[in-house]
Write a protein that holds these residues in place. Structure first.
Motif, short mmCIF file in Angstrom:
data_model
loop_
_atom_site.label_atom_id
_atom_site.label_comp_id
_atom_site.label_asym_id
_atom_site.label_seq_id
_atom_site.Cartn_x
_atom_site.Cartn_y
_atom_site.Cartn_z
N LYS A 122 2.20 -96.39 -32.87
CA LYS A 122 1.82 -95.02 -33.11
C LYS A 122 2.97 -94.15 -33.59
CE LYS A 122 -1.46 -94.89 -29.29
NZ LYS A 122 -1.77 -94.19 -28.07
N ASP B 229 6.44 -93.15 -35.36
CA ASP B 229 7.40 -93.46 -36.40
C ASP B 229 8.79 -93.24 -35.83
OD1 ASP B 229 9.00 -93.64 -38.59
OD2 ASP B 229 7.73 -92.40 -39.89
N SER C 48 10.43 -89.97 -36.85
CA SER C 48 9.67 -88.73 -36.74
C SER C 48 9.15 -88.57 -35.33
CB SER C 48 8.50 -88.74 -37.73
OG SER C 48 7.64 -87.64 -37.51
N LYS D 284 1.63 -90.95 -35.18
CA LYS D 284 1.09 -91.66 -36.34
C LYS D 284 -0.35 -92.05 -36.07
CE LYS D 284 3.34 -92.96 -39.44
NZ LYS D 284 3.59 -92.38 -40.76
N ASN E 65 -3.64 -94.11 -35.79
CA ASN E 65 -4.04 -95.50 -35.56
C ASN E 65 -5.47 -95.46 -35.04
OD1 ASN E 65 -4.51 -98.05 -34.04
ND2 ASN E 65 -2.40 -98.47 -34.67
N TRP F 16 -1.77 -85.26 -35.32
CA TRP F 16 -1.87 -85.84 -36.67
C TRP F 16 -1.76 -84.76 -37.75
CZ3 TRP F 16 -6.81 -88.81 -34.84
CH2 TRP F 16 -6.42 -89.91 -34.06
#
Length: 253
Positions: A27, A29, A32, A36, A38, A214
């Protein structure tokens, strides 16, 4: 019956935080702080919302709701209003931890943007469904039972706490989800919601916060210029009086 429901819901909350921890490498990065996408993250909230929606028409689930209501009325004589406050505890904990020097994943600005985005998604979804479905509450007081707003608020905050502090300790997430689960159970305990209302509210709350994470990279890119976080701090907290949602904002310089 009630004790079985309590055990099942708490076990589910523990499974939710554990499943998210095991999938954290996929999930997040490494460059970052944003969540992420998923598809696996959609399974649990979708299952909860689906259970609640199906329960609006399913004779079996409606019968199960009634059984729980009968046990609540038989065994419980006095209402406990802690759920009016516990719904805000997980989200408030994020800001409290930061105030005491326990840094979360995101800056104060990003964290607050995520929180407000989550709250707007959650509140608009809950209020829209309440006005469309018009389900009668177990106590017969009104026709806005589905879904549970208190539960949605609590689980949105629990997911917020989990995402910000899961890298520090899994126990932050478990505690947040335990409080959120307790909030949902007290809504049933106080004869204000059916189990299906609580399940749907939990799913909406979790999904709202995931959507907020997100969306955050795109929101901050559009609204904010790239700059370091200022020395000022701010805090945004929700309120819900049983009929209306709102936000309170405090900023220090």
């Amino acid at each position: 019956m009630v004790y079985k429901v309590i055990s099942l819901v708490f076990l589910f909350s523990f499974w939710n935080t554990s499943a998210q921890q095991n999938d954290s490498i996929i999930k997040i990065d490494s460059t970052s702080s944003h969540l992420k996408f998923n598809y696996k993250q959609l399974i649990i909230p979708t299952a909860l919302i689906s259970y609640g929606v199906i329960g609006l028409e399913s004779d079996q689930l409606l019968s199960f709701n009634s059984q729980i209501k009968d046990e609540v009325k038989e065994d419980i004589d006095e209402k406990i209003t802690i759920d009016d406050f516990s719904q805000y505890a997980p989200a408030a904990t994020v800001y409290a931890l930061n105030a005491f020097g326990v840094k979360g994943k995101n800056t104060m600005r990003d964290r607050s943007v995520i929180f407000v985005t989550s709250y707007v998604i959650m509140a608009s979804t809950v209020l829209s469904l309440k006005s469309i479905v018009k389900e009668e509450r177990p106590d017969g007081s009104s026709n806005n039972s589905f879904p549970s707003g208190h539960t949605a608020t609590a689980f949105a905050g629990a997911e917020f706490l989990w995402q910000e502090y899961k890298d520090k300790s899994i126990w932050y997430g478990i505690t947040g989800y335990a409080v959120a689960t307790g909030t949902g159970l007290f809504r049933i305990y106080n004869n204000r919601h059916w189990l299906t209302d609580v399940a749907a509210g939990a799913g909406i709350g979790i999904l709202s916060t995931k959507l907020a994470y997100w969306m955050n990279p795109y929101i901050t890119k559009k609204i904010f210029r790239s700059s370091s976080e200022s020395n000022s701090s701010s805090m945004i907290m929700p309120f819900y009086n049983g009929h209306q949602y709102g936000l309170s904002f405090v900023k220090t310089f």
